[in-house]
Every structure is written in C-alpha cells, then in structure tokens.
Motif scaffolding. Structure first.
Motif, short mmCIF file in Angstrom:
data_model
loop_
_atom_site.label_atom_id
_atom_site.label_comp_id
_atom_site.label_asym_id
_atom_site.label_seq_id
_atom_site.Cartn_x
_atom_site.Cartn_y
_atom_site.Cartn_z
N ILE A 180 12.04 12.57 1.93
CA ILE A 180 10.66 13.24 2.16
C ILE A 180 10.16 12.22 3.20
O ILE A 180 9.01 12.79 3.65
CB ILE A 180 9.84 13.45 0.77
CG1 ILE A 180 9.61 12.04 0.10
CG2 ILE A 180 10.39 14.64 0.11
CD1 ILE A 180 8.52 12.12 -0.93
N TYR A 181 10.34 11.17 3.42
CA TYR A 181 9.46 10.33 4.34
C TYR A 181 10.18 10.29 5.80
O TYR A 181 9.88 9.35 6.48
CB TYR A 181 9.32 8.92 4.04
CG TYR A 181 8.47 9.03 2.70
CD1 TYR A 181 7.50 9.77 2.53
CD2 TYR A 181 8.70 8.16 1.24
CE1 TYR A 181 6.54 9.85 1.32
CE2 TYR A 181 7.96 8.12 0.32
CZ TYR A 181 6.82 8.80 0.42
OH TYR A 181 5.96 8.92 -0.65
N ILE A 214 13.28 -1.81 5.98
CA ILE A 214 12.14 -1.01 6.26
C ILE A 214 11.37 -1.95 7.54
O ILE A 214 10.97 -1.16 8.44
CB ILE A 214 11.26 -0.51 5.47
CG1 ILE A 214 12.03 0.36 4.52
CG2 ILE A 214 10.18 0.26 6.15
CD1 ILE A 214 12.80 1.81 4.99
N TYR A 242 -0.20 11.02 1.94
CA TYR A 242 0.62 11.66 2.94
C TYR A 242 0.95 12.90 2.40
O TYR A 242 1.13 12.97 1.27
CB TYR A 242 1.93 10.89 3.00
CG TYR A 242 2.88 10.94 3.90
CD1 TYR A 242 2.63 10.89 5.37
CD2 TYR A 242 4.29 11.62 3.68
CE1 TYR A 242 3.52 11.14 6.46
CE2 TYR A 242 5.11 11.80 4.65
CZ TYR A 242 4.88 11.45 5.88
OH TYR A 242 5.69 11.96 6.94
N ARG A 243 1.15 13.99 3.32
CA ARG A 243 1.29 15.15 2.71
C ARG A 243 0.83 15.76 1.62
O ARG A 243 1.42 16.14 0.64
CB ARG A 243 2.95 15.37 2.89
CG ARG A 243 3.57 15.14 4.33
CD ARG A 243 4.99 15.34 4.02
NE ARG A 243 5.67 15.64 5.27
CZ ARG A 243 6.93 16.08 5.42
NH1 ARG A 243 7.62 16.29 4.30
NH2 ARG A 243 7.15 16.28 6.43
N LYS A 266 3.34 1.71 8.83
CA LYS A 266 3.56 2.85 8.39
C LYS A 266 3.11 3.46 6.98
O LYS A 266 2.87 4.32 6.48
CB LYS A 266 5.16 3.12 8.18
CG LYS A 266 5.74 3.21 9.75
CD LYS A 266 7.24 3.20 9.75
CE LYS A 266 8.06 3.23 11.07
NZ LYS A 266 9.31 3.03 11.28
N LYS A 323 -0.28 5.27 6.36
CA LYS A 323 -0.12 6.80 6.50
C LYS A 323 0.14 7.21 4.68
O LYS A 323 -0.37 8.21 4.40
CB LYS A 323 1.23 7.10 6.96
CG LYS A 323 1.02 6.96 8.70
CD LYS A 323 0.09 7.91 9.49
CE LYS A 323 -0.16 7.21 10.70
NZ LYS A 323 -0.85 5.75 10.81
N LEU A 324 0.88 6.22 3.88
CA LEU A 324 1.13 6.59 2.69
C LEU A 324 -0.07 6.43 1.98
O LEU A 324 -0.44 7.26 0.91
CB LEU A 324 2.31 6.05 2.24
CG LEU A 324 3.66 6.13 2.70
CD1 LEU A 324 4.73 5.22 2.00
CD2 LEU A 324 4.03 7.87 2.41
N MET A 358 4.71 -2.14 4.07
CA MET A 358 5.37 -1.54 2.92
C MET A 358 6.04 -2.37 1.91
O MET A 358 6.91 -3.40 2.53
CB MET A 358 6.37 -0.43 3.58
CG MET A 358 6.72 0.50 2.69
SD MET A 358 7.91 1.89 3.56
CE MET A 358 6.81 2.75 4.61
N ASN A 398 9.80 11.58 8.57
CA ASN A 398 8.94 11.49 9.67
C ASN A 398 8.10 10.26 9.86
O ASN A 398 7.90 9.61 10.83
CB ASN A 398 7.82 12.81 9.78
CG ASN A 398 8.69 14.00 9.98
OD1 ASN A 398 9.51 14.04 10.64
ND2 ASN A 398 8.21 15.13 9.14
N LEU A 399 7.88 9.84 8.58
CA LEU A 399 7.12 8.35 8.62
C LEU A 399 8.05 7.43 8.93
O LEU A 399 7.59 6.44 9.74
CB LEU A 399 6.66 8.32 7.14
CG LEU A 399 5.72 7.05 7.00
CD1 LEU A 399 4.45 7.33 7.52
CD2 LEU A 399 5.46 6.77 5.39
N ILE A 400 9.22 7.33 8.36
CA ILE A 400 9.93 6.12 8.63
C ILE A 400 10.74 6.10 10.07
O ILE A 400 10.84 5.37 10.87
CB ILE A 400 11.29 6.03 7.34
CG1 ILE A 400 10.56 6.04 6.08
CG2 ILE A 400 12.14 4.99 7.83
CD1 ILE A 400 10.10 4.73 5.84
N ASN A 401 11.08 7.36 10.49
CA ASN A 401 11.41 7.62 11.67
C ASN A 401 12.72 6.81 12.26
O ASN A 401 12.77 6.06 13.12
CB ASN A 401 10.31 7.37 12.80
CG ASN A 401 10.57 8.06 13.99
OD1 ASN A 401 11.47 8.78 14.31
ND2 ASN A 401 9.86 7.79 15.12
#
Lengths: 700, 700
Positions: free
Chosen positions: B611-612, A616, A648-649, A640, A643-644, A608, B614-617
């Motif tokens: 908004i992230y 991060i 994502y979403r 991670k 996923k973006l 990322m 779940n991704l960043i957790n």
C-alpha cells in the motif's frame, strides 16, 4: 580572535633564508616581494648575508634589523633551523610569521617534535604562525605576495583559503585565464597555529572581501568552527570544498597531510548547522564564488527567463525545475506589457522569447518589465549568436536595465568569440556571465540558499527544556560506568530516558518472580518479559522473550520458564534477571538515533523505523549542537515517514509535537553526556496522542 | 535508409533566393558557400537574376541550370514560395534540398498546410528535404557550409545534430574558442522529412565521424529510433541531450516547435534500451563528446591516478567513488616498481604522488609502470603548477608513454597559462585535457558505460516464451471492447493473465450463490468474495469484500450479504455479480506495472509492492520492446525490494526466477496488445517457490 592585520598588510617583511640564487625558495619569495608592488620595507635575512640581496640590504638575523616596523617574517630555511629563527622573531617582536618550510608534522617522527616545539615558541611570544609546510599568503589589494607562487592574482573581492599549497598555485594560475580577481589568498599548510577558522574570522571583517571560498581536507576544532562560522555566515557567504568525502579519498587524506578526515555526513550536518555552503567540486566552488562576488542576493525563488532562442529557454526551464527553483508564472498584466515590446511570433510566456532579431532596446525593455514586477526575484538572460545580434549593445542595455533594480541577473551567452566583448562589459558591471544555462541556474540556486540561510532563526531548540533531571541520569550512567559495562541494559536506558522526560515504555529489571509480578502489577497489563543479560544475544531464539502476558500468575510462571530456558541454553551465563516491559499498542514506527562525531559532537538521525530501516534508508541527520526548531521541522519533513505521520491516505495523523519533543530530549541528553557514544531508539511508536520509545539502546 | 551523400558532399549546390544584398539570408548562404572552401559548383537562383551573384552566374530557376551536377539546393525564400521551388528541384532531379525558411508547421494554421504540401512534393520526387525552419548543414571536411551560420567549425571527428538552429550556431561559435572540431553539423528544424534518425544512420557509416552528439526536443518515430540506434551504438557512441525533461520545460517545448515532448522517464528507458547515452547538460554533452573523440575506450573500471599534489589526488579519489568507478588497488609488485622511480616522500599508493618537483622522465616512467599492468584500465594524470614543473616536456612524456599502450589517459592540468602549451601538445595527440578532476572522472565514467553498452547482449528475453495463448487473450479483450468498457474486471484480467501463463490467484465471476459456491469448491478454500462492479469504487467501505471464507455454506451466505449491502449502499447500480478469488498465503509484495508511451510502447515498472508504493517509490522502469535477460536482472537488482527477495536478514529467499517469468509475460502481453493502455499488478506475492499475482488491473 587573532589579529592578522600584520599578516596581510605589514609595514615591513623579513625573508629568513633570502637568497640571490635564482630558483631557490628564498630567492623566489624575496623576488615576489620586490616585484608585486609591495610598498613596505623588505628585509632579506641570510646567515651568510654580506651586502644586498635583490637590491635590499641584507642581515644575518632578524635581530640585526635596525627598525621596528617588521610585522611579518617569512621563513624559507630547512625545518631543523626554522625554530631557532622563529625564536629570534619572537625576541625581535615580530608578531606574524609564515613558515613555508616542509618537514614538520606531515613527515611524522622528528617532524612532529619540531612542530610541537614551533607551537610552544609561537605561544611564548604570542606570534601568529601560518604553516608550516605552506605556500604563504597573497593580498592583491595591499599588494603583498608573501608566498612562493610566482603569479599575482588580479585584485577582486573573493578570498580563497586552502589547505593544499599546490591547489593554491593552481587556482591562482587558473584565475588568470578566467579573469577572476581575489582579495586574499591564504595557504594554511599544517595549521600548527593559524587555522581556517582564524583566517575566515579575519576575512569576515575585511572590507575588501565579499565572499569566502575554501578548500579543506579536515577541520581541527569542531566546536569553535561552528561558533565562528555561525557569525561569519551572517555577514558573508562561506563556501567550502571539503575533500576526502569518499572512503578512497579519506585514505588519501590521511596519507597526505595527516589531517583527521571527519565522517562525511557529519560535515554535511555541521556545515548546514552553521550556514556554510558546501561545494561539490572545484568548478562548483568558483561558479558559486563568482556569482556571489558580482551579484546581489535574490529574495525568492521566482525566475524570469528571457531568451532569443526557444531551445535555450527549454534547457533553462528544465534546470530550474531540477534545482527546485520556480519558473515564474507571469500575470496577464505582465504579459500584456511584454506584448507591446515583443513581436507576435515571440513568446510572452516564461521563458520569454524575444526572437533572434531582438534589438538591444527590445532586451532592455523586456528586462525592465519583468524586473519591475514584485513577484519576480531574479532574471536569466540567454542569447544564441544570430546574424543581427549586437553583443556589445545588448550588454550595455542589460547593464542599463539592471542598474534600475536591485535584483540578481545572470547572463547566459551561448557561444565563444561573438560574446567576448559583451561579457567583458557585463562582468565589469557586476553581472555574472555563463556559457550554458545549467551553470547560471545552479549559481542562482546557491545564492537563494544563502539568502535563506541568512534569514533562518538561530535560536537553539534544546536549551530550555523542562522536566529534565540531569542528576538522576548522571547517577545511572555513573553506576554503569563503575560496573565496567559499555552499554546500558533496557531498564537502565529507560531510567535515563525517563530522567530526560522522554516518553518510553516502562521497563523494570526483576531478579525474582515476585519482583516481576509486582512490577507488572504496577505498570499494568499486558506486559512483555525478556531475559536480561548483555551476554545473551539471540534472546528470542532461546525462548527468552514472552509477549502479551496478561496476569500476575502468568508473569510469575513465565519468569521461571525464561530463567530455566536461559540456563538450559547458556549454562555458563548468569543472567541479570528478567526485564518486565509494558506492552504498548502498535503505532507508526520511527527511528531516533545518535552518532557522535569526534569533532562536531552528536549527530541526530530521524527517519522511518522498524526492521527494514537499513533497507529503506529513510533517515535524515542533523547536528545536535544548537539545533533550531526550524531544523527539526526540516529534518522530519525531509523523510518519507513524515507522510505517514501526517496521516497517509486517510489515516489519522500522529502527534508530531510528541515526536519533536522526543527528538529534542534525545539531543539534550547526548549533548549533556559526551560519554554516550551511540544511542538508538527503534522503534518509537507514534500515536494520535503522544509517543512511546520502545527499544532504547545506549552505548558508552 | 536515405542516401544523404549529396547533402554533405554535393557536386554542385543551388541557392534559391540567392542575393547580392548584404545581410539577406540568400546573401549569407551564397557567401558562405563562396568562402568556406567548397570546391563544387555554386548556382545562385533568383527570380530577378541578371548576370552574376557574388561572382557566380545566376539563374532565374533551377530548371535553367545548364548542368546536371546539382545534388543540393538550399531554399532561402519566403515559405509561400518555397513549395513551388521545391517542385522545380524535383523536376530538375535535385535529390537533396535544405529549406531554411520558417513559417511552416511551427506557426500552425496555414504553415501546417504548407508543410504537408512540402512533404507530398518531397515524396513525389523522392527528395531528401532537411528542415524547414532550420539553419542548414555544414561539413568541415568536404568543406561545405550550406547554412546561414557565418563561422565554419574546425575539422574534427565529432558530428552534431540539433533540433534548434540557434543552438547550432551557439555551439559552433563556442567550439571555436574551445578548439573543438566537427565532422558534420546538421540543424534539423521541423523534421518534415529528414529526421535525427536519418542523419544519425548516415553518420554511423561516415568515416570522418567517431562520435555523434545531438540536441533534441522530441523524437518522432519511436520504434524506428530504437531499431536504428541499436545498430548505430554498436559502431559509435551516440550521446543526446533531450530537453523538455521538466514539466516547465515540456511546456516551453510545445510552445516552441510543436514537437511532442515524450514522457521523460520513457526517454530514459528508451535510450538505455538502444544504447544511446543521455547527457544531462550542454557542458556534459561536450565533455563526453570530446573525451570520446580523442580517447580509446577503457576495458574496465580500475583507474590509476598520478598526481604531483596530494590535494588533487584526494579530490579525484572522491569523484571516482561518486561515479562508482574504482581507484585501483596497486599490487606490492607494482608499488615496488614505482618505488624505484618515485622519491621516498612521494606516495606509491594510488593516488600515486610523484611530488611537485617530478621530472618529465619521472612522469613517463610512472605512467608506463601503471599502464603496463593488466589490472589497470585507465589513468588520470594530474598536475598543479610548481616552480620546477616543465609543462611542455611533461606533455611530450605523457604522449610518449601513451603511445606504447592502448588505454585511455585523461590529463587534468589545474591551472591556466602554465598549461596552455602542454594542453595543445596533448590534444594534438588525442589525449583529452581538463582543468578539474571531476570532469575527467565523469568523462571516463561515460566511456566505461559505453564500453559496457557495446558488450551487452542484444537478445530479446520475451520472444520465445512458451505456454502463451494469444487467441484466448484476444477473445477476452475483444469482448470487453465490444461491451464498451475501458477496463477489465478482476475475473477477466485473471483470464488474460492465465492465457499468458502469468501465475495468478484464480478469480471467477459468480452471478448466483450457487455459482459462487461451485467456484469456491473448485479453487479450494479459503476464498475471498468481492462485489463485482466497475461503478462501485470503495468496495471495502460498503462491506463489499469478505475475506477468509472457509466453506461452501459460508460462501453462499456471504454472497447474499454482499449483494444486499451493495444494493443498500448503491440502489441505482446493478452489480455484475460477486467475484470469488482464491485467498493466497502472504508472500513478499512486489509491484509489476506498465505505462504505454505514445512513441516507445510499453514501459515496464518493477519494484516494492503494497500500500505504500507511492511513498516508498522503489520502482525501476525499463522499455518493454526488446528487453534482454540482462536488463531484467538489472531492473530487479536496482530496487530495494530485491534485497528482500534475496532473503533479508536470514529470511528464506524468494523464487526470483518466478518473478522474472512474470515480468517477461507481462511485457509480452503488453507488446502483443497495444490496446492495453495501463496495467498494474499490486501486489504480486513472491514465495520460496513460485509467485502469485493478486490484484491485476488492466485498462484499455
């Protein structure tokens, strides 16, 4: 490739410094050769030799040995005399010499000189020298104990290579109580000549060795290590415990053997690249080694668990999930078959509970039913001691069932005395046994990982990239070097990236406002202007950066403004000019970077991007050399940010092929130019179509 | 608190279902009582009794026992007869009964009914019932073997409580070969009456027990568990292996004993809250247990490592760093003292290398020098077998040095036969021994963690919060319940938050444009308008959300627009109106949430918002009940977002006190209202001063 046959299976062995005096190093070695069952000739050498030593005729020098069958000499005399003896070995035609003596490179100063001399003599006579400062070698099959370890290990199919002599004795001592057998045990010492690479290369073709374990503190030739291990790991599993992974540990390593402890994540990346498995601890190393030494490899992750106690099944299921293996979901058909042999109170769901009073036949039938299923790759059989449990018979039943199928079986016998006899039966029949389920599952995981390693493609993904102009990149880098700078400015980095086909936002260095205007017109608007100077660090703070400029007039106006502000803030600095960069639409931010490891070359990072990268910490590292498409895929997917990128979403997915292409080209670039010490692109903007590297930093 | 004295140290024991027929359950139990060294009276009970059983006079019923010293009865007859016997035990005044028999709740149906009956009888006569469906109990000090395990463990100071009977036998069997001693071993079975809580509470005051280990599949009374464990862990370490942590494992648990496997992270949070340590595996459980059973606690993280081989020192240093312990940095003064006893080739830096030929005196002096230093909290002593190593003498030297200081020492003897005698000496003197360094370091880490647990404050941070209007919150929540909804709309959630003093962006529900305008005027501009309806899910998509509204006119206009658009998109839905929310300036986004665990109550989550999530957790969970200020501090600091709150890379720091305050108030709210099933605030905006909860979701 060195021929080490004479090291492990010599026709005759000379012991230089042999002694009749108990406790002396030269006594221990001679005595070991006498008592280990070695069948060749033993030649004790002692400058004061007069008659026999421990029953063997002794000589004053190897040159006095009357025969020509001496393939190995063991030097056990003080370091200051060792090289003269090595020279005589060369004259005598002895091709393998173990130097046990300490007092070489590990003590520095004079010792380092002695070791250099030793290397020269070895080269001159083409001698394989093991050590100095080592424990020696043992071959349990020859049998040969050319070491000062006073215990001979049981013969087996595990080879153990160790950089620490003390650890070698420790492991042999421990193996005796654990019933672990070895093929060869080699203590490397200072690795003046023979290294772990030479030994492992030899072991790859040794038909007495099925699995290669090693304890290392450092690796001396990174490139050769990778090349050799890639081949060896296709034949046999290589599992290494590399110590000095911690900061504190690295300190201890350098004060210990003077080995250069590499960067730890570099080792992870390098081992992964060449298929070497990395053990996390001694226990791990031998748990895995033992499993490999006994069992065939699984062909998938689906496990059936058979237990005589619910609790054990639950623990095993937990661990299977932890290790990302799969508790196989049994089909109705399988369950129907199981129902016929398991009482109603038992469970035919996986973990299969055969109940505490299961008979040996019950175990055998259950095991046969599950092993016969194509979708089950391996089985774990667990037992707790119950009043009616018949250990030996269950052991025999398991062996019976196992022999009909070519699938790995791990047995977990939770208990002590109850299972001694059963475990013996199982181990003799190459079924690994464990006390607790977690170890069995970990071993199975290791075997599955190795099975996947063998199947992975080996083709480099960066060998045949099109559109690469190495000459152009060389020109730019050379000119930077000539100017005495150790970093490229933005426009230079852009030129290098462009030469390697890396899609990047154009940057041009302008020294006049007209040049800036022309550059902006060429690359089209909007553009960004930035003061160009490696001496001005906080460019934004002094007003040295202007974004979103939409016309030539504005460019020229801002150009002068930026120059004026820089002069005002830093009257003493003459800037290189102003960089004009095309302003790119915002995309998903990723980071691509490179750190160069002294031994293994470029390590490529992906993850990322943006301003929070350090926070991060979503970066995965792979070794650049020989990277495969599969590895690049893995690298991206393990982050991670992938996923973006996938969308994502409900966001539109990014062009992942473009990301891969950039990764490959950066890898190629850093492989081609070893003078690039660090490279950092943050961010790369990823779009629905294509990508664009924005901020490229290259340090030489 | 139950009085379990009679369970472990009864004056007399009745065996109901005793038998002379070898192999029968009632035979095994009677025989165990006969041979275990038990000094009290044994009363075999068998409906067909006629004369003696295994040498004891037998009776047809407990009612026939002529004396009144029977404190314990063991029931070993089929489940359908068990309750009648239990009733007789009650009549006879027997206060402790172990029901070994299976066929109760674990089989469902009729069995469940039998277990309910059993519970009623136990209550009626105030009997402590252990089981049913268990292995029984053993007390190695009494001695008493009231179980069907046919091995008696060695006496020791470790207590083991297990939900699985099979696992209990397995552990006893294994302990024999490992030389581990036990105080009491208890198999819980179905826990119809006596639970792990009762047993552990009893063990807390047992002077024969220094450490309590347990294997559990589920916990029945969450609140009581927490309350009791908080007290027990102040006295003794409690280490539990909780299985069923995986999804697959949880499935196996429910098919096994019908125990309700809690949510796994809830167990982590609950154990942490009450100071229970969680083992990751059986091996872990006993490695830790053994260390605790022998050694005093360290008072800090600084470790000195003493080794006779460099390699071992490196491995240990690696592991110390992994476990976040500290390889103590030795002072010049300490090193000068060490130099006097360690030869020049050795190392006086930590890891301290005393060399392969170190004498027992060398070990002793070195150890004394480091243990005498205040800044060193514990020591690890490692040895590899060398020719001159004197195992027994070194062992004695270590004991000698250790006895002068009150600090934990772990000995790592890498090897097998060489160390058998030394390890015996060490263990007898309460010094834990290990084969590999990693296990020793892990044990030391566990002990340090427990030492910190004991020192932690126990004061709840959420008991005395000011400005809480519980009545007001009750009113709102009751009215939502009455309306039959299972979720609060934004304005309701805001009202609840406000009642609990949670700083949040005001939201008002308006049913007319005038109301909306008035609300906006009251809260001041800018505002956001949102369609209010729990039936409309994608509000933004249908134009149901309008941001950045700056005047009353605009509010009224947008109100009508939103209503119109909602009608157009969902003609069948009548919205509740439009919510007017004050638009807050953007701050650092965090998330505060709550999930309710059926057993342990609210589990509070804190982490990075947005908004992230779940991704960043980046979310850490703590148990709400009894949370301390220290725990809240830890919770915040364990997240990445805490670095942003502290002011990342020169940003101004956020008001962390405000974040803590919100966390506490959310905790209080969810503790006060068990009907709140889930709560989710994402984001909470954190500012330099204060914070503001934006999107509060409350589900009932």
């Amino acid at each position: 490739m060195k021929d080490l046959t004479g090291l492990f299976n010599p026709r005759g062995v000379a012991v230089i410094g042999a002694s009749s005096q108990e406790g002396k190093l030269g006594y221990i070695v001679t005595d070991n050769l006498r008592t280990c069952g070695y069948k060749g000739n033993v030649y004790p050498i002692n400058i004061k030799a007069d008659g026999d030593i421990l029953g063997f005729p002794a000589y004053k020098s190897v040159l006095d040995i009357p025969t020509d069958d001496c393939d190995l000499a063991v030097i056990a005399i003080p370091s200051r005399f060792a090289n003269a003896s090595l020279e005589e070995c060369g004259q005598k035609g002895i091709k393998n010499v173990i130097v046990l003596t300490a007092g070489f490179n590990e003590v520095g100063g004079e010792g380092t000189k002695l070791e250099e001399e030793l290397q020269e003599i070895a080269k001159k006579y083409d001698i394989n020298v093991q050590g100095p400062n080592c424990l020696g070698s043992l071959d349990a099959h020859t049998p040969l104990n050319a070491s000062f370890a006073q215990i001979m290990p049981k013969p087996g199919n595990i080879a153990f290579v160790s950089q620490s002599g003390a650890m070698t004795v420790a492991i042999i001592d421990w193996s005796v109580s654990e019933g672990i057998g070895f093929s060869k045990v080699v203590s490397l010492g200072n690795k003046a000549d023979i290294s772990e690479i030479d030994v492992i290369e030899e072991l790859a073709d040794d038909d007495k060795t099925d699995v290669i374990l090693g304890y290392l503190e450092g690796i001396s030739e990174g490139e050769r290590f990778l090349e050799v291990m890639k081949k060896v790991t296709q034949k046999k599993p290589v599992i290494l415990l590399k110590s000095g992974s911690s900061q504190a540990g690295a300190k201890a390593v350098s004060s210990h053997t003077g080995a250069l402890a590499g960067n730890d994540f570099a080792f992870d990346a390098a081992f992964e690249n060449c298929g070497v498995m990395r053990a996390k601890s001694m226990q791990d190393l031998f748990d895995l080694g033992t499993a490999f030494s006994k069992s065939e490899l699984p062909h998938g992750r689906n496990i059936a668990v058979i237990t005589n106690a619910g609790g054990g099944g639950v623990l095993t299921a937990d661990k299977i999930e932890d290790e990302e293996l799969v508790l196989a979901e049994l089909t109705d058909e399988t369950m129907a078959k199981l129902r016929e042999v398991i009482p109603e109170e038992g469970s035919v769901y996986n973990p299969i509970d055969v109940l505490g009073d299961a008979s040996p036949e019950g175990y055998e039938k259950t095991l046969e039913i599950v092993l016969a299923e194509d979708y089950i790759d391996s089985a774990i059989i667990m037992a707790c001691p119950t009043a009616s449990y018949k250990p030996k018979e269950v052991g025999e039943a398991i062996v019976e069932a196992k022999n009909k199928f070519n699938k790995p079986i791990m047995v977990v016998n939770m208990g002590g005395p109850t299972f001694v006899e059963e475990n013996k039966v199982l181990r003799e029949n190459n079924i690994p046994t464990f006390v607790f389920p977690e170890t069995a599952v970990k071993a199975l995981k290791g075997m599955e990982v190795y099975s996947e390693i063998k199947e992975k493609s080996k083709e480099s993904a960066v060998d045949n990239l099109d559109g690469i102009d190495k000459e152009e990149a060389t020109k730019i880098i050379e000119s930077v070097k000539e100017s005495g700078k150790d970093a490229l400015i933005g426009s230079e980095a852009y030129q290098v990236a462009k030469a390697y086909g890396i899609s990047a936002a154009p940057i041009v260095l302008a020294t006049t406002k007209e040049e800036a205007g022309q550059a902006a017109d060429d690359m089209q608007y909007p553009v960004v202007l930035k003061i160009a100077s490696d001496k001005i660090l906080h460019k934004t703070d002094i007003g040295g950066v202007q974004v979103n400029i939409n016309s030539r007039e504005e460019v020229e106006e801002k150009f002068e403004e930026i120059i004026a502000r820089a002069k005002e803030a830093h009257p003493d600095i003459v800037p290189d000019g102003v960089e004009v960069q095309k302003m790119m639409p915002k995309g998903q931010e990723v980071l691509i970077g490179m750190l160069r490891d002294a031994q293994f070359g470029p390590i490529i990072g992906f993850g990322m991007g943006g301003i929070y990268v350090n926070l991060i910490n979503d970066v995965n590292f792979k070794l650049g050399a020989g990277i495969t498409d599969e590895a690049i895929e893995e690298q991206i997917n393990s982050t991670k940010v992938s996923k973006l990128l996938e969308g994502y979403r409900g966001d539109a997915p990014c062009d992942i092929e473009a990301v891969k292409d950039t990764l490959k080209r950066v890898t190629r670039l850093t492989l081609d130019f070893p003078e690039i010490k660090e490279l950092d692109i943050n961010p790369v903007f990823c779009y629905e179509e294509g990508s664009s590297a924005l901020d490229i930093k290259i340090k030489l």
